[in-house]
Structure formats: structure tokens, C-alpha cells
Design a protein around this motif. Structure first.
Motif, PDB file in Angstrom:
ATOM      1  N   ALA A 424      84.222  38.708   1.273  1.00  0.00           N
ATOM      2  CA  ALA A 424      85.276  39.060   0.324  1.00  0.00           C
ATOM      3  C   ALA A 424      86.658  38.763   0.900  1.00  0.00           C
ATOM      4  O   ALA A 424      87.535  38.228   0.224  1.00  0.00           O
ATOM      5  N   ARG A 425      86.839  39.120   2.188  1.00  0.00           N
ATOM      6  CA  ARG A 425      88.141  38.892   2.834  1.00  0.00           C
ATOM      7  C   ARG A 425      88.383  37.407   3.066  1.00  0.00           C
ATOM      8  O   ARG A 425      89.483  36.898   2.835  1.00  0.00           O
ATOM      9  N   ALA A 426      87.335  36.686   3.522  1.00  0.00           N
ATOM     10  CA  ALA A 426      87.476  35.253   3.761  1.00  0.00           C
ATOM     11  C   ALA A 426      87.794  34.513   2.468  1.00  0.00           C
ATOM     12  O   ALA A 426      88.652  33.627   2.434  1.00  0.00           O
ATOM     13  N   ALA A 427      87.095  34.882   1.383  1.00  0.00           N
ATOM     14  CA  ALA A 427      87.347  34.233   0.091  1.00  0.00           C
ATOM     15  C   ALA A 427      88.770  34.489  -0.380  1.00  0.00           C
ATOM     16  O   ALA A 427      89.428  33.589  -0.924  1.00  0.00           O
ATOM     17  N   GLU A 428      89.247  35.714  -0.154  1.00  0.00           N
ATOM     18  CA  GLU A 428      90.611  36.064  -0.581  1.00  0.00           C
ATOM     19  C   GLU A 428      91.637  35.210   0.156  1.00  0.00           C
ATOM     20  O   GLU A 428      92.580  34.689  -0.437  1.00  0.00           O
ATOM     21  N   VAL A 429      91.446  35.030   1.465  1.00  0.00           N
ATOM     22  CA  VAL A 429      92.381  34.241   2.268  1.00  0.00           C
ATOM     23  C   VAL A 429      92.325  32.763   1.868  1.00  0.00           C
ATOM     24  O   VAL A 429      93.349  32.082   1.795  1.00  0.00           O
ATOM     25  N   LEU A 430      91.106  32.273   1.579  1.00  0.00           N
ATOM     26  CA  LEU A 430      90.942  30.871   1.205  1.00  0.00           C
ATOM     27  C   LEU A 430      91.373  30.586  -0.233  1.00  0.00           C
ATOM     28  O   LEU A 430      91.517  29.422  -0.624  1.00  0.00           O
ATOM     29  N   GLY A 431      91.541  31.648  -1.019  1.00  0.00           N
ATOM     30  CA  GLY A 431      91.968  31.481  -2.398  1.00  0.00           C
ATOM     31  C   GLY A 431      90.860  31.023  -3.318  1.00  0.00           C
ATOM     32  O   GLY A 431      91.108  30.343  -4.324  1.00  0.00           O
ATOM     33  N   ILE A 432      89.613  31.382  -2.975  1.00  0.00           N
ATOM     34  CA  ILE A 432      88.470  31.042  -3.820  1.00  0.00           C
ATOM     35  C   ILE A 432      87.675  32.304  -4.107  1.00  0.00           C
ATOM     36  O   ILE A 432      87.889  33.343  -3.487  1.00  0.00           O
ATOM     37  N   SER A 433      86.736  32.231  -5.042  1.00  0.00           N
ATOM     38  CA  SER A 433      85.903  33.386  -5.359  1.00  0.00           C
ATOM     39  C   SER A 433      84.778  33.515  -4.332  1.00  0.00           C
ATOM     40  O   SER A 433      84.443  32.546  -3.635  1.00  0.00           O
ATOM     41  N   VAL A 434      84.199  34.694  -4.251  1.00  0.00           N
ATOM     42  CA  VAL A 434      83.074  34.906  -3.347  1.00  0.00           C
ATOM     43  C   VAL A 434      81.905  34.023  -3.762  1.00  0.00           C
ATOM     44  O   VAL A 434      81.169  33.504  -2.908  1.00  0.00           O
ATOM     45  N   LYS A 435      81.736  33.816  -5.070  1.00  0.00           N
ATOM     46  CA  LYS A 435      80.662  32.957  -5.556  1.00  0.00           C
ATOM     47  C   LYS A 435      80.834  31.528  -5.055  1.00  0.00           C
ATOM     48  O   LYS A 435      79.881  30.883  -4.596  1.00  0.00           O
ATOM     49  N   THR A 436      82.072  31.016  -5.127  1.00  0.00           N
ATOM     50  CA  THR A 436      82.350  29.662  -4.628  1.00  0.00           C
ATOM     51  C   THR A 436      82.121  29.581  -3.130  1.00  0.00           C
ATOM     52  O   THR A 436      81.558  28.606  -2.626  1.00  0.00           O
ATOM     53  N   LEU A 437      82.539  30.630  -2.409  1.00  0.00           N
ATOM     54  CA  LEU A 437      82.337  30.655  -0.964  1.00  0.00           C
ATOM     55  C   LEU A 437      80.849  30.606  -0.633  1.00  0.00           C
ATOM     56  O   LEU A 437      80.425  29.863   0.263  1.00  0.00           O
ATOM     57  N   ASN A 438      80.051  31.382  -1.338  1.00  0.00           N
ATOM     58  CA  ASN A 438      78.603  31.374  -1.099  1.00  0.00           C
ATOM     59  C   ASN A 438      78.008  29.990  -1.347  1.00  0.00           C
ATOM     60  O   ASN A 438      77.144  29.531  -0.602  1.00  0.00           O
ATOM     61  N   THR A 439      78.492  29.339  -2.415  1.00  0.00           N
ATOM     62  CA  THR A 439      78.002  27.990  -2.727  1.00  0.00           C
ATOM     63  C   THR A 439      78.305  27.026  -1.592  1.00  0.00           C
ATOM     64  O   THR A 439      77.450  26.228  -1.177  1.00  0.00           O
ATOM     65  N   ARG A 440      79.524  27.099  -1.055  1.00  0.00           N
ATOM     66  CA  ARG A 440      79.908  26.214   0.056  1.00  0.00           C
ATOM     67  C   ARG A 440      79.089  26.524   1.304  1.00  0.00           C
ATOM     68  O   ARG A 440      78.649  25.621   2.020  1.00  0.00           O
ATOM     69  N   LEU A 441      78.901  27.808   1.603  1.00  0.00           N
ATOM     70  CA  LEU A 441      78.145  28.195   2.799  1.00  0.00           C
ATOM     71  C   LEU A 441      76.702  27.703   2.716  1.00  0.00           C
ATOM     72  O   LEU A 441      76.117  27.281   3.711  1.00  0.00           O
ATOM     73  N   MET A 442      76.114  27.781   1.521  1.00  0.00           N
ATOM     74  CA  MET A 442      74.738  27.282   1.348  1.00  0.00           C
ATOM     75  C   MET A 442      74.724  25.747   1.467  1.00  0.00           C
ATOM     76  O   MET A 442      73.810  25.166   2.062  1.00  0.00           O
ATOM     77  N   LYS A 443      75.741  25.097   0.956  1.00  0.00           N
ATOM     78  CA  LYS A 443      75.841  23.640   1.027  1.00  0.00           C
ATOM     79  C   LYS A 443      75.913  23.183   2.469  1.00  0.00           C
ATOM     80  O   LYS A 443      75.294  22.163   2.847  1.00  0.00           O
TER      81      LYS A 443
END
Length: 449
Positions: A424-443
Motif C-alpha cells: 500500500a505504501r509502495a503503491a502510494e509513493v509510486l503513484g499507482i494502485s495496489v492492483k497495478t503494483l501486484n500486476t507488475r510484481l507478478m510480471k
């Protein structure tokens, strides 16, 4: 002193109940029908109502709509016909129990002894303060630092009241645990505690999740669905990340708070609800208001009693206390006897814990997994957390010629490491949603797909 209202058209029954209740040191009022009962409710709202189902001018269940459940009023029905149907109907309507005539007075005493009362809550809170002094625990919360003592004082004051609470604190500071503690120390604790993460529900579904929907109200609605407000009736609803709730839904939430009424999606029929709201945010709520993320009128309705939860870095020796508690839990669950080495304790105390209690719990779990079987918990942990300390202003170096995909991956991995894996904190700093962050991490293969 708790107050009991006895409603029955038989004077002897009323007198017998009043005598039994009086022996417990409670005050009583009596009524022979609904009209008299409503007059008594106006004079003094009771803590408990005993009412006959069959009265000269109606049914005892008619009193449900007159009772102020926000103050924890409990209703026990009396019936002269011991049938399953009458008992089930009464319980469905909100009664906590039922009595069959002739009334067993020992059963009455058992019911009274099982009911939560304000005096009982004060005594329980006093017991919890004793546990805090001896074990560092306050209900579900753990910590004995001065800043947490202030939090416990505030919870002790507000929990027995019907006031809305706003919990403000960084991600991972334990806002949901604090909300659960408030609920357990309230007169609503026999009813539901439901937690809703407003930032984790799709904006297209959040209204349905909050208020429910009727069958056929939209594509995919193949059955009637009861929302959180309906399921939490009589209890507590915890709205986490309240600033992530869509503005248009905040308007409807405000109306529920003001009227106690809502409508399921797909119908115009109003449903009455009674919930205590506890809201939480990891942002400055006043800044969220200024940015248009939170309605000012809703903020004032929710912010009746604000409580700030301190970050772990301000809690001193609570870090060691929490870490040991997490380790004890893992040892018990896994049948191990692992220990912290002195050097590990020093590193735990020195680390800034950007992810707060959640990050600490994750660290202890990873360290427990990675340690050997020699009975000592070593400091070996994944590279996302370095206990040797680090430069908080560190840079990510991207060489010329690096592809955008590789640069994106490096930036995400570095941000995740900086914030201890707290998405949640990483997504907030990156300016993306947690869902988008999860997608990138899985990618990128950082987490399993």
C-alpha cells in the motif's frame, strides 16, 4: 445503575420480575401495555426490556422500533406459548433471548448476568489496565510505551459511548486492531464487527457492497445481497481508508449517518440500520478534505472522537515487546523454541520500521523461517530488509540503454525494499494502485501469479 423496563399485562408477573431484578441492584419501571411502555421509554431509556409478546394493544415486538439500540438496549420477550415459531420470530426481530410462562426466575437472573452493562465495561477496562501493567497488553493491543498509554486512555473513554471514532495513523500501525478493541469494550460487542477496506473494493461494486442489492438490479446480480450496513446492524462497522471512498458514495454514507436509513441497489424501499462507525485513514484527513478526497460534512460526522495511532519508531521498547510476542506465536504454532540473539534485538531497536507493526511482524516471520534448527533465531533476512541500516535518500541508478521495462522493475523493487514490502505504501509513493503494483510484481516474478 442499570435500568430495566418490564412490560406485561399481568400484574403478578410484573411484580415477580421486578422483585427478581431488584435483587440484582437494578432499578425497574413497569407497564401494562404498549402505550404505558412508550411513556416509560420517554421518561428513561432502559438497558434491558422484558416484554410479553401478547399485549392488550399490540405485540411486544412493536417496541423494537422504539428502542434506542445505539445505547445497547437489549430486549427479552416473554411468551405463554412455548412454540419454536414464536421464539424464532422474536430472535429474528432482534431479541437476545426469550422466557416461557410460568417464568423461571433463575433464568431471568442468568440473562441479566450475561448482559453487558456500562458498569461491567468500566470494571473490564480496569482489569485490562491491570494486564497492561503486568503484561503490556490492552485487549487485542500490545505495547506499554507512553504514547500507547495515551491511546489506551482515549479508547477507555470512548469505547463505552456511542460516539463515532476516527483513527489516524500510518499504514501498519494497527488501526483495525484498535477498532476491534473499541468494539469489544462497547455495549455492542455481542453484535457484529465488520471491517471494510474502502480502497480495496472496485468503485463499481462498493455501493452494492456497502448497502446491498436486489436480484436483477444489474448484470450478474443473480440473487439478493445484504450489504455491510445491513449485516452490521446493532454492531460496529469499521471503514478503513475512508478517503478512498468515491465522493458520490460519501454523500449516501452521510445520509445513512444522519437518518439511519438506506436502500439496497435496485429498490426504493428504505431499510433501517443502527451501526457504530469507526473510520480510519493513513492520510491527514484535513488535507484529504482540502484535496477533495473527503467531504467536509462527512469528516465532521466521523471525526467526533479522533485517535492518532503512533508509528512504531516512536514507541521505544514496544518494538522488542511486539517482536517477542510475534516470535512466541510462531514458536507455539510451529512447535519450535527459537530465540532472539542480543545483536538482533539491537538491530530491531535501531531500524526505522517504515511499515510499522505490519513490517515488524513480516520480518519476524521471515527470520523465523530462515533461521536454522539450532534453537537461535538469526538475523538473516531477505534482501528487502537490511537490518544494518541504510540511507533513506538512496538512489536507483539507471544506466543509459536500459529498457523502460528494466527501469520500471528496478524502481518498483527499490521502492518495495524501502518500505519493507508494504504494498500500500509502495503503491502510494509510486503513484499507482495496489492492483497495478501486484500486476507488475507478478510480471517481474517477484511474487507468484
Amino acid at each position: 445503575m442499570a435500568h430495566v423496563l418490564i412490560v406485561d399485562d399481568d400484574a403478578e408477573t410484573r411484580e415477580a420480575l421486578a422483585a427478581a431484578v431488584g435483587e440484582d441492584g437494578l432499578t425497574t419501571a413497569q407497564a401494562g401495555d404498549l402505550r404505558e411502555a412508550r411513556i416509560q421509554l420517554i421518561r428513561q431509556m432502559p438497558d434491558v426490556v422484558f416484554t410479553d409478546l401478547t399485549l392488550p394493544d399490540g405485540s411486544g415486538t412493536d417496541l423494537f422500533q422504539d428502542l434506542d439500540l445505539r445505547w445497547g438496549v437489549e430486549l427479552v420477550v416473554i411468551t405463554g406459548h412455548a412454540t419454536v415459531e414464536t421464539a424464532v420470530d422474536a430472535l429474528r426481530n432482534g431479541a437476545i433471548d426469550y422466557l416461557v410462562k410460568p417464568i423461571n426466575l433463575q433464568r431471568v437472573k442468568a440473562i441479566l448476568n450475561s448482559l453487558p452493562r456500562a458498569g461491567d465495561l468500566k470494571a473490564e477496562i480496569g482489569t485490562l489496565r491491570g494486564e497492561l501493567r503486568s503484561m503490556g497488553r490492552f485487549g487485542l493491543m500490545l505495547g506499554n510505551s507512553p504514547v500507547m498509554q495515551d491511546v489506551y486512555d482515549q479508547i477507555s473513554r470512548v469505547a463505552p459511548t456511542p460516539a463515532s471514532v476516527m483513527l489516524v495513523g500510518e499504514s501498519g500501525t494497527g488501526k483495525e486492531v484498535a477498532a476491534q478493541t473499541i468494539h469489544q469494550l462497547s455495549l455492542r460487542r455481542k453484535h457484529e464487527f465488520l471491517a471494510v477496506n474502502c480502497g480495496a473494493i472496485s468503485p463499481n461494486l462498493i455501493e452494492s457492497e456497502m448497502f446491498g442489492h436486489e436480484r436483477g438490479s444489474f448484470t450478474g446480480a443473480d440473487r439478493q445481497h445484504k450489504g455491510y450496513f445491513e449485516r452490521a446492524n446493532g454492531g460496529t462497522l469499521f471503514l478503513d481508508e475512508i478517503t478512498e471512498m468515491p465522493i458520490e458514495l460519501q454523500v449516501k454514507l452521510l445520509r445513512v449517518l444522519e437518518t439511519g436509513l438506506f436502500m439496497r441497489v435496485g429498490t426504493t424501499k428504505e431499510i433501517e440500520t443502527d451501526v457504530r462507525l469507526i473510520a480510519a485513514t493513513n492520510r491527514d484527513p484535513e488535507q484529504a478534505v482540502a484535496e477533495g478526497k473527503l467531504r467536509l460534512d462527512l469528516y465532521h460526522r466521523l471525526n467526533v472522537f479522533p485517535i492518532n495511532l503512533p508509528p512504531l519508531r516512536e514507541r521505544g521498547k514496544d518494538v522488542e515487546l511486539l517482536a517477542q510476542a510475534f516470535l512466541d506465536e510462531l514458536n507455539e504454532r510451529n512447535g519450535t523454541k527459537k530465540l532472539f540473539l542480543p545483536g538482533v534485538r539491537e538491530m530491531l531497536a535501531a531500524y526505522p520500521w517504515h511499515g510499522n507493526v505490519r513490517e515488524l511482524r513480516n520480518y519476524v516471520q521471515r527470520a523465523h523461517i530462515m533461521s536454522g534448527n539450532e534453537g537461535e533465531l538469526m538475523a538473516a533476512v531477505p534482501v528487502q530488509i537490511s537490518m544494518a541500516g541504510r540511507d533513506l535518500d538512496h538512489k536507483v541508478i539507471i544506466r543509459f540503454g536500459t529498457t523502460l521495462a528494466d527501469a520500471d522493475r528496478k524502481l518498483i523493487e527499490a521502492t518495495m525494499a524501502e518500505y519493507g514490502g508494504v504494498k500500500a505504501r509502495a503503491a502510494e509513493v509510486l503513484g499507482i494502485s495496489v492492483k497495478t503494483l501486484n500486476t507488475r510484481l507478478m510480471k517481474y516474478g517477484v511474487i507468484a501469479g
